[in-house]
Design a protein around this motif. Structure first.
Motif, mmCIF file in Angstrom:
data_model
loop_
_atom_site.group_PDB
_atom_site.id
_atom_site.type_symbol
_atom_site.label_atom_id
_atom_site.label_comp_id
_atom_site.label_asym_id
_atom_site.label_seq_id
_atom_site.Cartn_x
_atom_site.Cartn_y
_atom_site.Cartn_z
ATOM 1 N N UNK A 99 1.019 -0.802 0.255
ATOM 2 C CA UNK A 99 0.208 -0.060 -0.038
ATOM 3 C C UNK A 99 0.573 0.863 -0.026
ATOM 4 N N UNK A 100 0.529 2.172 -0.971
ATOM 5 C CA UNK A 100 1.547 3.225 -0.882
ATOM 6 C C UNK A 100 1.429 4.261 -0.073
ATOM 7 N N UNK A 101 0.456 3.862 0.611
ATOM 8 C CA UNK A 101 -0.224 5.496 1.795
ATOM 9 C C UNK A 101 0.528 4.818 2.983
ATOM 10 N N UNK A 102 1.174 3.613 2.992
ATOM 11 C CA UNK A 102 2.262 2.828 4.166
ATOM 12 C C UNK A 102 3.418 3.094 3.813
ATOM 13 N N UNK A 103 3.637 3.181 3.121
ATOM 14 C CA UNK A 103 5.604 3.587 2.924
ATOM 15 C C UNK A 103 5.587 4.577 3.689
ATOM 16 N N UNK A 104 5.940 5.473 3.729
ATOM 17 C CA UNK A 104 6.771 6.375 4.411
ATOM 18 C C UNK A 104 6.417 6.177 5.572
ATOM 19 N N UNK A 105 5.469 5.685 6.603
ATOM 20 C CA UNK A 105 5.610 5.114 7.354
ATOM 21 C C UNK A 105 5.924 4.147 8.022
ATOM 22 N N UNK A 106 6.102 3.182 7.156
ATOM 23 C CA UNK A 106 7.049 1.958 7.247
ATOM 24 C C UNK A 106 8.811 2.019 7.363
ATOM 25 N N UNK A 107 9.139 3.139 6.235
ATOM 26 C CA UNK A 107 10.481 4.081 6.446
ATOM 27 C C UNK A 107 10.193 4.314 7.723
ATOM 28 N N UNK A 136 -2.480 16.178 9.553
ATOM 29 C CA UNK A 136 -1.958 14.982 8.957
ATOM 30 C C UNK A 136 -1.736 15.156 7.930
ATOM 31 N N UNK A 137 -2.925 15.974 6.855
ATOM 32 C CA UNK A 137 -2.745 15.961 5.647
ATOM 33 C C UNK A 137 -1.820 16.973 4.682
ATOM 34 N N UNK A 138 -0.681 17.106 5.782
ATOM 35 C CA UNK A 138 0.304 17.809 5.503
ATOM 36 C C UNK A 138 1.227 16.774 4.337
ATOM 37 N N UNK A 139 2.041 17.105 3.529
ATOM 38 C CA UNK A 139 2.473 15.559 2.766
ATOM 39 C C UNK A 139 3.908 15.572 3.181
ATOM 40 N N UNK A 140 3.537 15.373 4.795
ATOM 41 C CA UNK A 140 4.975 14.665 4.673
ATOM 42 C C UNK A 140 5.429 13.482 5.034
ATOM 43 N N UNK A 141 4.248 12.530 3.975
ATOM 44 C CA UNK A 141 5.377 10.947 3.610
ATOM 45 C C UNK A 141 6.150 11.785 1.748
ATOM 46 N N UNK A 144 9.950 10.209 2.584
ATOM 47 C CA UNK A 144 10.710 9.729 1.593
ATOM 48 C C UNK A 144 11.348 9.847 0.363
ATOM 49 N N UNK A 145 11.449 11.719 0.882
ATOM 50 C CA UNK A 145 12.745 12.033 -0.118
ATOM 51 C C UNK A 145 14.243 12.581 0.788
ATOM 52 N N UNK A 146 13.828 12.331 2.298
ATOM 53 C CA UNK A 146 15.171 11.835 2.980
ATOM 54 C C UNK A 146 17.021 11.359 2.146
#
Lengths: 191, 299
Positions: free
Chosen positions: B155-163, B288-293, B297-299
């Motif tokens: 799930x693309x939405x969980x990628x940043x959270x997992x990262x 939480x709607x901010x583009x934090x993902x 992911x770009x860090x």
């Protein structure tokens, strides 16, 4: 007299109070029960339909998919890889709730659609369980894209084939297995 | 002798100010925001939500007009019925709540209106969480951790959270590519099976999230059942914890907002400070709607 009037007023108010406090909860329970029934017996996803099953099952949009082909009278199958936005919506509806009428609506729309393909066919590859290519499968496909600018008014001679697939994942072996759970064919009328 | 008076703590003043508006006004404003921002995407439903918002901005006294709420509830119901099998479950909650607002704004006395709101808010907190917990307990693919492991992998939405939790984003990218190959008509796999690049970390994280999610949901549902002050206070604290932690990774903001409305509606009469905490939760859902993902992911 007053007391009688008060009782009458209370009696009149009772159905209103029942409606005010009981109608919506009863409706919510009824819809959730129906969702559970359709989920158990008719394949409706737990994620949809008014239950509370979001994030309750691996069976979601990631694990349900279709392969849709045009099958020509000589037996060749060419996959449709791009549909119109409206057809994508119909497909989503059929994936979440794989009822025959949902697929029929999609098939009816696709059979009125014109398709375009590249000049050359794309070869099919054989892969091992690690996902590495081990060779050609010995066949190829023209990948079809819906042409939303043209609507057919004739009855096409080809048959539309919809394969419905589901994925299951075994966390112990980390193996994902695809299973074809249904195949639907929509041919020319009278064929 | 000079009389000394203790200064009122700043948070008490803030709570008193924030809670001056009657419950029905606050619930109506929060619900109208929910419809206008996270309502149905159908053109008629969106149009109705925007028109009612405009009307209320111009004539604020219409916020409690039962007819306007009936229009919103009817249009949203039609949108839901049209797409009933593909609408998310929380859209059903939105429609139920709009009918509850219609009833609350249509009764004559304020006390009954408040009772309608608080009764339904409590019912839905119990119903949502206990039914969800039952569905999870009876689902083998949930209890095995399979569901959240697939979410972390696919799930693309969980990628940043997992990262963020240490699960490398390249593994999730590879998993998605593998599944795309499996689904493609241009590929054949032996036994129609392929290995996912999952690892021990994805398994451990999935099991942790699985049990956290299940236990928190059972706790919330059960704590609101007795309707006692102590259990309610505990229920609010767990619900707030759930809202603050869940809607960061799970971008189901309309559902998060709906839960905030339920909690706020029950808390407002008895727990001023918890009501303020719900105010913070509303802001958190928006933040939480901010583009934090993308940032992660770009860090």
């Amino acid at each position: 007299m007053l007391e009688k009037g008060g009782r009458m007023s209370q009696a009149r108010e009772r159905p209103i109070r029942i409606a005010l406090f009981g109608l919506i909860p009863a409706l919510a329970i009824g819809i959730a029960t129906r969702q559970a029934y359709l989920n158990t017996y008719h394949g409706l996803s737990t994620w949809k339909g008014g239950g509370m099953g979001m994030f309750a099952s691996a069976d979601s949009g990631d694990t349900r998919y279709t392969r849709i082909y045009i099958e020509t009278p000589d037996g060749r199958r060419e996959p449709i890889i791009r549909m119109t936005p409206a057809q994508d919506m119909m497909l989503q509806r059929a994936l979440w709730y794989p009822k025959a009428s949902n697929f029929e609506a999609l098939a009816s729309s696709l059979r009125r659609t014109s398709f375009v393909a590249a000049d050359r066919p794309n070869p099919v590859s054989r892969n091992d369980v690690n996902g590495d290519r081990i060779g050609p499968a010995g066949r190829s496909h023209y990948l079809l894209n819906a042409d939303s600018t043209q609507v057919r008014d004739d009855e096409p001679a080809w048959t539309l084939v919809i394969e419905y697939w589901t994925l299951s994942f075994d966390p112990q072996t980390r193996l994902v297995t695809a299973t074809q759970t249904d195949i639907l064919r929509f041919g020319p009328k009278g064929a | 002798m000079q009389r000394l008076s203790m200064p009122t703590p700043w948070f008490d003043k803030l709570a008193a100010g924030a809670l001056r508006a009657p419950l029905i006004d606050a619930a109506a404003a929060l619900s109208l925001f929910l419809v206008a921002v996270w309502g149905f995407d159908k053109p008629l439903a969106r149009f109705a939500g925007q028109v009612v918002l405009l009307v209320v901005l111009l004539r604020p006294e219409l916020l409690k007009n039962g007819l306007l709420w009936a229009v919103l509830a009817s249009v949203s119901s039609v949108a839901l019925v049209q797409d009933w099998s593909s609408a998310d479950n929380h859209k059903y909650l939105l429609v139920y709540w709009l009918w509850i607002m219609t009833m609350a704004t249509s009764v004559r006395d304020a006390q009954t209106a408040e009772a309608v709101l608080t009764w339904h808010a409590r019912f839905f907190l119990m119903f949502v969480f206990l039914v969800a917990a039952c569905q999870k307990l009876s689902s083998p693919t949930y209890m095995s951790g399979e569901m959240f492991e697939l979410k972390l992998l696919l799930d693309e939405r969980f990628k940043a959270f997992g990262h963020l939790l240490g699960f490398d984003k390249s593994i999730a990218d590879a998993a998605r590519l593998t599944i795309a190959k499996l689904k493609s008509p241009l590929n054949e796999f032996e036994g129609n099976a392929v290995l996912l690049p999952a690892n021990d970390l994805s398994r451990t994280l999935a099991l942790l999230i699985t049990w956290y999610d299940l236990l928190v949901q059972i706790a919330i549902g059960l704590l609101f059942v007795p309707a006692r002050k102590l259990t309610d206070r505990m229920g609010h604290l767990v619900l707030l914890f759930f809202i603050f932690t869940t809607y960061l990774p799970a971008p189901v903001f309309g559902f998060g907002w709906t839960l905030c409305i339920y909690g706020f509606t029950i808390a407002r009469a008895c727990f001023p400070l918890l009501s303020l905490a719900y105010a913070a939760a509303f802001v958190a859902v928006l933040a939480y709607q901010a583009p934090w993902r993308e940032w992660v992911l770009t860090w």
